[in-house]
Write an enzyme that holds these catalytic residues in place. Structure first.
Site, short mmCIF file in Angstrom:
data_model
loop_
_atom_site.label_atom_id
_atom_site.label_comp_id
_atom_site.label_asym_id
_atom_site.label_seq_id
_atom_site.Cartn_x
_atom_site.Cartn_y
_atom_site.Cartn_z
N ARG A 1 0.85 -1.19 0.00
CA ARG A 1 0.00 0.00 0.00
C ARG A 1 0.89 1.24 0.00
O ARG A 1 1.84 1.34 0.79
CB ARG A 1 -0.91 0.03 1.25
CG ARG A 1 -2.09 -0.93 1.18
CD ARG A 1 -3.10 -0.56 0.10
NE ARG A 1 -4.23 -1.46 -0.01
CZ ARG A 1 -4.27 -2.59 -0.73
NH1 ARG A 1 -3.21 -2.96 -1.44
NH2 ARG A 1 -5.35 -3.33 -0.76
N ASP B 1 4.85 -0.36 -6.90
CA ASP B 1 3.60 -0.74 -7.57
C ASP B 1 2.43 -0.02 -6.91
O ASP B 1 1.35 0.07 -7.48
CB ASP B 1 3.38 -2.25 -7.53
CG ASP B 1 2.14 -2.67 -8.29
OD1 ASP B 1 2.00 -2.26 -9.46
OD2 ASP B 1 1.27 -3.36 -7.70
N GLU C 1 -2.50 7.34 -5.06
CA GLU C 1 -2.73 6.75 -6.39
C GLU C 1 -4.22 6.65 -6.76
O GLU C 1 -4.56 6.53 -7.95
CB GLU C 1 -2.13 5.34 -6.45
CG GLU C 1 -2.90 4.34 -5.58
CD GLU C 1 -2.27 2.95 -5.51
OE1 GLU C 1 -1.13 2.76 -5.94
OE2 GLU C 1 -2.98 2.04 -5.01
N HIS D 1 -0.42 -0.35 -9.60
CA HIS D 1 -1.05 -1.29 -8.66
C HIS D 1 -1.55 -2.54 -9.41
O HIS D 1 -2.75 -2.81 -9.46
CB HIS D 1 -2.19 -0.61 -7.90
CG HIS D 1 -2.50 -1.28 -6.59
ND1 HIS D 1 -2.91 -0.60 -5.47
CD2 HIS D 1 -2.47 -2.59 -6.23
CE1 HIS D 1 -3.11 -1.44 -4.48
NE2 HIS D 1 -2.85 -2.66 -4.91
#
Ligand code: COI
Length: 327
Positions: free
Chosen positions: A232, A256, A261, A293
């Protein structure tokens, strides 16, 4: 039993059809993100399943409860987008997903390799037929110390995958797992931070873990530290990451997941101006690999997400139990 599916993606439809049929469920599929405005899509349903883009907060939970929903399931492992305490208070059952951890683990190893082998600038150069080597020399995992913070299912799977490379593996988790000890040495947090060349996070986001990687912690790391985050974004303080990259204290980032985001990932923004200036700034650096993600995104994981969410809702409503019931 009728279940409302939010955030249904095209690639999930076949699994929803097959698994829904096998479980004898009636599914109402919607692309919409759950919110107070879209709560009504679940009217007449017994349960709802969602991904992670909507805030499952108390007004929304109250609205669903008033409509008669009994159970909800997030098709994600993480559940930081849900107010599970409020769900418990109002008697709405909640479970998360337990799709196989190997997809995220393999992606994490890929991120490490991409950063350590300078693949991003190599890829850029290749696009213009520049096949020079200068500046692209990498480092080998085999010679490095890798620190894994969080040794639950995903952290353990990362450690197992990394064990084949031959580097030194350090692990930190307040709840150690005996299976990990055959591959990695458990140490205290501060020791892991000080000794590692690469650090990867595999933790749930909670008020306690938010910004666990901050200015003070980064200052105690080795110069040139490589940080990987496939968990996260909010586990890492974005301002501290930017400072670390600018000062070269941080040698590389494989992200990622990135703080802020939401609203950017999983959508096409080619003709938009990205409103998150930090995201737009950080992604330009050659030693920063940022992906939207997608570490979870494999065939096996998508089926697992659909399967465990549908099974979870059915099982919680019929028996009050499910292996990943949270409240
Ligand atoms: C998770 O399962 O927790 C993920 O990060 C996947 C993503 C679709 C939110």
């Amino acid at each position: 039993m009728k279940i409302c599916i939010y955030e249904a993606r095209a690639d999930e439809l076949k699994d929803f059809e097959n698994i829904g049929k096998a479980l004898g469920l009636e599914l109402k599929l919607h692309k919409e993100i759950p919110s107070l405005e879209t709560a009504g899509l679940a009217a007449g349903c017994d349960g709802a399943a969602m991904l992670g883009q909507g805030k499952i907060d108390s007004p929304l939970l109250d609205a669903w409860k008033a409509m008669g929903l009994k159970a909800i399931a997030t098709r994600t492992v993480g559940y930081d987008h849900m107010d599970i305490q409020h769900a418990k208070d109002i008697g709405l059952m909640v479970c998360n997903s337990d799709y196989p951890p190997t997809g995220v683990a393999e992606y994490t190893v890929m991120m490490m390799l991409l950063v350590l082998r300078n693949y991003k600038p190599a890829l850029w150069r290749g696009q213009v037929n520049d096949f020079s080597l200068a500046g692209l020399q990498g480092r080998e995992i085999n010679n490095l110390t890798i620190g894994v913070i969080g040794t639950g299912r995903i952290g353990f799977s990362v450690i197992k995958a990394l064990s084949g490379f031959g580097g030194k593996l350090l692990a930190y988790d307040p709840h150690p797992n005996d299976k990990v000890r055959q591959y990695a040495e458990y140490v205290e947090f501060d020791e892991l931070i000080a000794r590692s060349d690469v650090i990867t996070l595999h933790l749930h986001l909670t008020p306690q873990t938010r910004h666990m990687i901050n200015r003070d912690v980064i200052a105690k790391m080795k110069d040139g530290i490589v940080l990987i985050n496939c968990s996260r974004g909010e586990l890492m303080d974005m301002d501290a990451l930017i400072e670390g990259i600018e000062s070269k204290k941080i040698g590389g980032l494989g992200l990622d997941t990135v703080e802020g985001e939401t609203g950017i990932i999983h959508a096409d923004h080619r003709t938009d101006i990205l409103k998150n200036k930090d995201y737009a700034y950080l992604k330009q650096f050659p030693n920063v690999v940022m992906t939207p993600h997608m570490a979870f995104y494999t065939d096996v994981a998508v089926t697992g997400m659909v399967q465990s969410s549908l099974e979870g809702i059915k099982s919680m409503i019929e028996t009050g139990n499910f292996r990943t019931r949270l409240v």
